[in-house]
Enzyme design. Structure first.
Site, PDB file in Angstrom:
ATOM      1  N   GLN A   1      38.146  38.592  30.546  1.00  0.00           N
ATOM      2  CA  GLN A   1      38.719  37.382  30.483  1.00  0.00           C
ATOM      3  C   GLN A   1      40.326  37.723  30.604  1.00  0.00           C
ATOM      4  O   GLN A   1      40.943  38.469  29.685  1.00  0.00           O
ATOM      5  CB  GLN A   1      38.404  36.480  29.435  1.00  0.00           C
ATOM      6  CG  GLN A   1      39.446  35.255  29.419  1.00  0.00           C
ATOM      7  CD  GLN A   1      38.757  34.161  30.766  1.00  0.00           C
ATOM      8  OE1 GLN A   1      37.557  34.093  30.971  1.00  0.00           O
ATOM      9  NE2 GLN A   1      39.733  33.463  31.098  1.00  0.00           N
TER      10      GLN A   1
ATOM     11  N   LYS B   1      31.832  29.771  30.317  1.00  0.00           N
ATOM     12  CA  LYS B   1      30.891  30.511  31.020  1.00  0.00           C
ATOM     13  C   LYS B   1      29.570  30.911  30.286  1.00  0.00           C
ATOM     14  O   LYS B   1      28.681  31.166  30.814  1.00  0.00           O
ATOM     15  CB  LYS B   1      31.941  31.965  31.230  1.00  0.00           C
ATOM     16  CG  LYS B   1      32.963  31.653  32.202  1.00  0.00           C
ATOM     17  CD  LYS B   1      34.087  32.611  32.148  1.00  0.00           C
ATOM     18  CE  LYS B   1      35.224  32.420  33.202  1.00  0.00           C
ATOM     19  NZ  LYS B   1      36.518  33.277  33.214  1.00  0.00           N
TER      20      LYS B   1
ATOM     21  N   ASP C   1      34.139  39.185  39.106  1.00  0.00           N
ATOM     22  CA  ASP C   1      34.979  38.047  39.194  1.00  0.00           C
ATOM     23  C   ASP C   1      35.544  38.422  40.633  1.00  0.00           C
ATOM     24  O   ASP C   1      36.615  37.624  41.019  1.00  0.00           O
ATOM     25  CB  ASP C   1      36.181  38.539  38.319  1.00  0.00           C
ATOM     26  CG  ASP C   1      36.503  37.571  37.146  1.00  0.00           C
ATOM     27  OD1 ASP C   1      36.078  36.286  37.466  1.00  0.00           O
ATOM     28  OD2 ASP C   1      36.888  37.867  36.008  1.00  0.00           O
TER      29      ASP C   1
END
Ligand code: NDP
Length: 280
Positions: free
Chosen positions: A96, A52, A119
């Protein structure tokens, strides 16, 4: 032979489009910044976080990295998120997953400002998706819609079957296919006669988490098959939830693993980071 849907190429195209937008925003004096938080040092999570950050560097998005020790308390994590919510220069916040067992993932997701929820996991983002309002869409299913559209595959009016009903893949996938006017069926571990249902699909999206479970007996001739699964087989090679060699000959289009859905997730994350500027 089927059309092989090339996620590497399509994701590269999307990242280049994002790169252009980021450069244009920079010219207007706006920088895009993503905060990435990892708790603990799970090797798979470290690889995802590394990828990422690499993608951010490629498209010109600034990334702030928070690598916290495994024993970080929930209160400490929530306080970090609260601080990032308040910083106007931070546009996106990504935590995460999975988090260590002592931290409540739902509480962490809820703590992120929905305007920075790149997200797309916050209940407000999911609710907005359900009722067709603007908001962030979970990256993997959003990437699958892009794969279909950019491969010239029509969704409207098609029988779409999704295997799996997780919050991050199956459910948002079903809603997105519905939004594109597909006729959608969602299946799961309690579905009776799964094969009978999946054989009706013009578009079959497989997100089960079981290596190579889907063989040609589950697939109608000429169907489009999208494989979300990622596993390492006994030879340490990547494979999906679909038995590619068995299924490819009967379908009209299929995503490979690796090189199908996987690269799209990060490309859509980059897209969401730029979108955060619009939503803010
Ligand atoms: P989950 O484990 O959260 O969900 C799996 C779903 O599959 C559940 O809804 C479950 O049903 C259903 N299921 C399990 N076994 C069967 C069965 N025998 N028959 C029918 N349905 C079944 O997984 P995720 O959605 O998070 O992920 C799915 C796969 O996709 C994994 O391999 C994961 O690694 C991969 N993945 C890949 C990403 C990418 O970027 N390419 C991103 C996210 C995930 P029930 O609800 O009844 O238990």
């Amino acid at each position: 032979m089927p059309q092989v849907i090339d996620g590497k190429q399509i994701s590269a195209q999307i990242k280049d489009e994002v790169k252009e937008k980021v450069a244009r925003l920079k010219e207007q004096g706006t920088t895009v910044c993503l905060a990435v938080i990892q708790v603990g040092a799970d090797p798979a999570s470290s690889v995802y976080v590394g990828n990422k950050k690499k993608a951010c560097a490629y498209v010109g998005i600034e990334s702030l990295s928070y690598e916290l020790p495994e024993e970080t308390s929930q209160a400490e994590l929530l306080s970090l998120i609260d601080g990032l919510n308040k910083k106007p220069e931070v546009n996106g916040i990504l935590v995460q997953l999975p988090l260590p067992g002592h931290i409540d993932e739902d509480a962490v997701i809820r703590a992120i400002d929905p305007k920075k929820d790149v997200d797309g996991f916050h209940p407000q983002s999911v609710g907005a998706l359900c009722i067709g309002q603007p908001g962030f869409v979970s990256c993997t299913p959003a990437g699958i819609i892009e794969l279909l559209k950019r491969s010239g595959i029509e969704i409207a009016g098609k029988e779409c079957v999704v295997i799996g009903r997780s919050n991050i893949v199956g459910k948002p996938m079903a809603i997105l296919l519905l939004r594109e006017n597909g006729t959608v069926t969602v299946t799961h571990s309690r579905t009776r006669d799964l094969k009978e249902v999946t054989r009706r699909a013009d578009i079959l999206v497989v997100a089960i988490g079981r290596p190579k479970m889907i063989t040609k007996e589950y697939v109608k001739d000429g169907a489009v098959v999208i494989d979300v699964g990622i596993h390492r087989n006994e030879n340490n090679k990547l494979c999906g939830d679909v038995d590619y060699e068995d299924v490819a000959p009967v379908c009209s289009a299929i995503t490979p693993v690796p090189g199908g859905v996987g690269p799209m997730t990060i490309a859509m994350l980059m897209y969401n980071c730029v979108r955060s500027i619009e939503l803010q």
